[in-house]
Design a protein around this motif. Structure first.
Motif, PDB file in Angstrom:
ATOM      1  N   VAL A 105       0.844  -1.200   0.000  1.00 13.73           N
ATOM      2  CA  VAL A 105       0.000   0.000   0.000  1.00 13.73           C
ATOM      3  C   VAL A 105       0.881   1.253   0.000  1.00 13.73           C
ATOM      4  O   VAL A 105       0.632   2.197  -0.764  1.00 13.73           O
ATOM      5  N   ASP A 106       1.916   1.261   0.825  1.00 14.56           N
ATOM      6  CA  ASP A 106       2.835   2.402   0.851  1.00 14.56           C
ATOM      7  C   ASP A 106       3.496   2.605  -0.508  1.00 14.56           C
ATOM      8  O   ASP A 106       3.670   3.743  -0.964  1.00 14.56           O
ATOM      9  N   ARG A 107       3.847   1.518  -1.162  1.00 18.01           N
ATOM     10  CA  ARG A 107       4.459   1.572  -2.493  1.00 18.01           C
ATOM     11  C   ARG A 107       3.481   2.176  -3.500  1.00 18.01           C
ATOM     12  O   ARG A 107       3.856   3.014  -4.316  1.00 18.01           O
ATOM     13  N   ALA A 108       2.221   1.770  -3.438  1.00 17.02           N
ATOM     14  CA  ALA A 108       1.210   2.314  -4.349  1.00 17.02           C
ATOM     15  C   ALA A 108       1.018   3.807  -4.109  1.00 17.02           C
ATOM     16  O   ALA A 108       0.924   4.591  -5.068  1.00 17.02           O
ATOM     17  N   LEU A 109       0.969   4.211  -2.847  1.00 19.64           N
ATOM     18  CA  LEU A 109       0.834   5.640  -2.537  1.00 19.64           C
ATOM     19  C   LEU A 109       2.041   6.429  -3.036  1.00 19.64           C
ATOM     20  O   LEU A 109       1.886   7.541  -3.560  1.00 19.64           O
ATOM     21  N   ALA A 110       3.225   5.863  -2.920  1.00 16.15           N
ATOM     22  CA  ALA A 110       4.434   6.527  -3.434  1.00 16.15           C
ATOM     23  C   ALA A 110       4.373   6.658  -4.952  1.00 16.15           C
ATOM     24  O   ALA A 110       4.796   7.678  -5.512  1.00 16.15           O
ATOM     25  N   LYS A 111       3.837   5.628  -5.623  1.00 18.49           N
ATOM     26  CA  LYS A 111       3.701   5.689  -7.080  1.00 18.49           C
ATOM     27  C   LYS A 111       2.703   6.775  -7.484  1.00 18.49           C
ATOM     28  O   LYS A 111       2.907   7.461  -8.491  1.00 18.49           O
ATOM     29  N   ILE A 112       1.642   6.937  -6.709  1.00 16.97           N
ATOM     30  CA  ILE A 112       0.685   8.014  -6.987  1.00 16.97           C
ATOM     31  C   ILE A 112       1.404   9.353  -6.872  1.00 16.97           C
ATOM     32  O   ILE A 112       1.292  10.209  -7.758  1.00 16.97           O
ATOM     33  N   ASP A 113       2.162   9.535  -5.797  1.00 17.31           N
ATOM     34  CA  ASP A 113       2.894  10.786  -5.592  1.00 17.31           C
ATOM     35  C   ASP A 113       3.906  11.043  -6.701  1.00 17.31           C
ATOM     36  O   ASP A 113       4.121  12.190  -7.095  1.00 17.31           O
ATOM     37  N   ALA A 114       4.503   9.976  -7.217  1.00 20.54           N
ATOM     38  CA  ALA A 114       5.509  10.108  -8.275  1.00 20.54           C
ATOM     39  C   ALA A 114       4.889  10.248  -9.665  1.00 20.54           C
ATOM     40  O   ALA A 114       5.597  10.514 -10.641  1.00 20.54           O
ATOM     41  N   GLY A 115       3.568  10.031  -9.751  1.00 19.43           N
ATOM     42  CA  GLY A 115       2.908  10.135 -11.048  1.00 19.43           C
ATOM     43  C   GLY A 115       3.051   8.900 -11.918  1.00 19.43           C
ATOM     44  O   GLY A 115       2.820   8.954 -13.121  1.00 19.43           O
ATOM     45  N   THR A 116       3.412   7.771 -11.306  1.00 21.71           N
ATOM     46  CA  THR A 116       3.611   6.540 -12.076  1.00 21.71           C
ATOM     47  C   THR A 116       2.580   5.461 -11.751  1.00 21.71           C
ATOM     48  O   THR A 116       2.691   4.339 -12.248  1.00 21.71           O
ATOM     49  N   TYR A 117       1.582   5.822 -10.948  1.00 21.57           N
ATOM     50  CA  TYR A 117       0.583   4.833 -10.552  1.00 21.57           C
ATOM     51  C   TYR A 117      -0.211   4.370 -11.773  1.00 21.57           C
ATOM     52  O   TYR A 117      -0.579   5.168 -12.627  1.00 21.57           O
ATOM     53  N   GLY A 118      -0.449   3.058 -11.834  1.00 18.43           N
ATOM     54  CA  GLY A 118      -1.262   2.496 -12.909  1.00 18.43           C
ATOM     55  C   GLY A 118      -0.456   1.975 -14.072  1.00 18.43           C
ATOM     56  O   GLY A 118      -1.020   1.407 -15.001  1.00 18.43           O
ATOM     57  N   ALA A 119       0.865   2.120 -14.028  1.00 12.08           N
ATOM     58  CA  ALA A 119       1.730   1.580 -15.081  1.00 12.08           C
ATOM     59  C   ALA A 119       2.366   0.285 -14.583  1.00 12.08           C
ATOM     60  O   ALA A 119       2.862   0.215 -13.455  1.00 12.08           O
ATOM     61  N   CYS A 120       2.352  -0.735 -15.412  1.00 11.59           N
ATOM     62  CA  CYS A 120       2.954  -2.022 -15.060  1.00 11.59           C
ATOM     63  C   CYS A 120       4.456  -1.849 -14.876  1.00 11.59           C
ATOM     64  O   CYS A 120       5.129  -1.238 -15.709  1.00 11.59           O
ATOM     65  N   GLU A 121       4.973  -2.378 -13.788  1.00 13.68           N
ATOM     66  CA  GLU A 121       6.405  -2.266 -13.506  1.00 13.68           C
ATOM     67  C   GLU A 121       7.255  -3.155 -14.395  1.00 13.68           C
ATOM     68  O   GLU A 121       8.456  -2.962 -14.473  1.00 13.68           O
ATOM     69  N   ARG A 122       6.634  -4.095 -15.076  1.00 14.53           N
ATOM     70  CA  ARG A 122       7.393  -4.997 -15.927  1.00 14.53           C
ATOM     71  C   ARG A 122       7.410  -4.526 -17.373  1.00 14.53           C
ATOM     72  O   ARG A 122       8.462  -4.388 -17.963  1.00 14.53           O
ATOM     73  N   CYS A 123       6.230  -4.271 -17.941  1.00 13.78           N
ATOM     74  CA  CYS A 123       6.165  -3.934 -19.372  1.00 13.78           C
ATOM     75  C   CYS A 123       5.891  -2.454 -19.627  1.00 13.78           C
ATOM     76  O   CYS A 123       6.065  -1.982 -20.754  1.00 13.78           O
ATOM     77  N   GLY A 124       5.465  -1.731 -18.592  1.00 10.05           N
ATOM     78  CA  GLY A 124       5.193  -0.307 -18.730  1.00 10.05           C
ATOM     79  C   GLY A 124       3.812   0.037 -19.259  1.00 10.05           C
ATOM     80  O   GLY A 124       3.427   1.205 -19.302  1.00 10.05           O
ATOM     81  N   LYS A 125       3.048  -0.962 -19.647  1.00  9.36           N
ATOM     82  CA  LYS A 125       1.700  -0.711 -20.157  1.00  9.36           C
ATOM     83  C   LYS A 125       0.763  -0.366 -19.001  1.00  9.36           C
ATOM     84  O   LYS A 125       1.018  -0.724 -17.858  1.00  9.36           O
ATOM     85  N   PRO A 126      -0.350   0.302 -19.311  1.00  9.22           N
ATOM     86  CA  PRO A 126      -1.310   0.621 -18.243  1.00  9.22           C
ATOM     87  C   PRO A 126      -1.930  -0.641 -17.641  1.00  9.22           C
ATOM     88  O   PRO A 126      -2.229  -1.598 -18.355  1.00  9.22           O
ATOM     89  N   ILE A 127      -2.105  -0.610 -16.332  1.00  7.94           N
ATOM     90  CA  ILE A 127      -2.814  -1.685 -15.639  1.00  7.94           C
ATOM     91  C   ILE A 127      -4.301  -1.393 -15.772  1.00  7.94           C
ATOM     92  O   ILE A 127      -4.735  -0.255 -15.571  1.00  7.94           O
ATOM     93  N   ASP A 128      -5.069  -2.402 -16.110  1.00  9.78           N
ATOM     94  CA  ASP A 128      -6.508  -2.239 -16.307  1.00  9.78           C
ATOM     95  C   ASP A 128      -7.150  -1.636 -15.058  1.00  9.78           C
ATOM     96  O   ASP A 128      -6.905  -2.103 -13.945  1.00  9.78           O
ATOM     97  N   PRO A 129      -7.976  -0.597 -15.231  1.00  8.09           N
ATOM     98  CA  PRO A 129      -8.625   0.027 -14.070  1.00  8.09           C
ATOM     99  C   PRO A 129      -9.419  -0.958 -13.208  1.00  8.09           C
ATOM    100  O   PRO A 129      -9.457  -0.802 -11.982  1.00  8.09           O
ATOM    101  N   GLU A 130     -10.028  -1.980 -13.824  1.00 13.23           N
ATOM    102  CA  GLU A 130     -10.763  -2.964 -13.032  1.00 13.23           C
ATOM    103  C   GLU A 130      -9.822  -3.728 -12.104  1.00 13.23           C
ATOM    104  O   GLU A 130     -10.184  -4.062 -10.980  1.00 13.23           O
ATOM    105  N   ARG A 131      -8.613  -4.008 -12.573  1.00 10.42           N
ATOM    106  CA  ARG A 131      -7.622  -4.685 -11.730  1.00 10.42           C
ATOM    107  C   ARG A 131      -7.223  -3.772 -10.573  1.00 10.42           C
ATOM    108  O   ARG A 131      -7.114  -4.214  -9.432  1.00 10.42           O
TER     109      ARG A 131
END
Length: 118
Positions: free
Chosen positions: A72-98
């Motif tokens: 959860v802390d990692r996700a919040l940090a990604k939101i702050d960094a502006g990278t939330y929702g991007a796959c850490e492996r391929c860089g594609k967007p993570i589906d909003p339903e996921r």
């Protein structure tokens, strides 16, 4: 990155979940910011085997809660960094339903199904 309103809603969910996890860890007798679990030695246990079993269960519960807290802390940090929702492996967007189902997800479903950690 995902839509701003969507991310703002997720941020609220994550912050609420973070507060709940921290409270739950404290209720288990542990410090949410520490790596060890503090015990009151054999308090209330009728025999040592029961005490050992209970300690083992408690350690497992606290480890799982802390793992989720780190996610959860990692996700919040990604939101702050502006990278939330991007796959850490391929860089594609993570589906909003996921992300709605698992707001701390770091991998898209394709990468997760390929067995990538995370």
């Amino acid at each position: 990155m995902a839509d701003r309103a969507f991310v703002d809603g997720i941020r609220v969910q994550l912050a609420d979940h973070r507060a709940h996890l921290r409270e739950e860890i404290e209720e288990q007798g542990a410090d949410p910011d520490a790596d060890e679990v503090a015990f009151v030695d054999d308090a209330g246990f009728s025999d040592r085997s029961h005490s050992t079993e209970e300690r083992s269960r408690l350690i497992s519960v606290v480890k799982a809660l802390r793992s989720n807290l780190r996610d959860v802390d990692r996700a919040l940090a990604k939101i702050d960094a502006g990278t939330y929702g991007a796959c850490e492996r391929c860089g594609k967007p993570i589906d909003p339903e996921r992300l709605e189902a698992l707001p701390w997800a770091v991998l898209c479903i394709d990468c997760k199904q390929k067995g990538a950690p995370g």
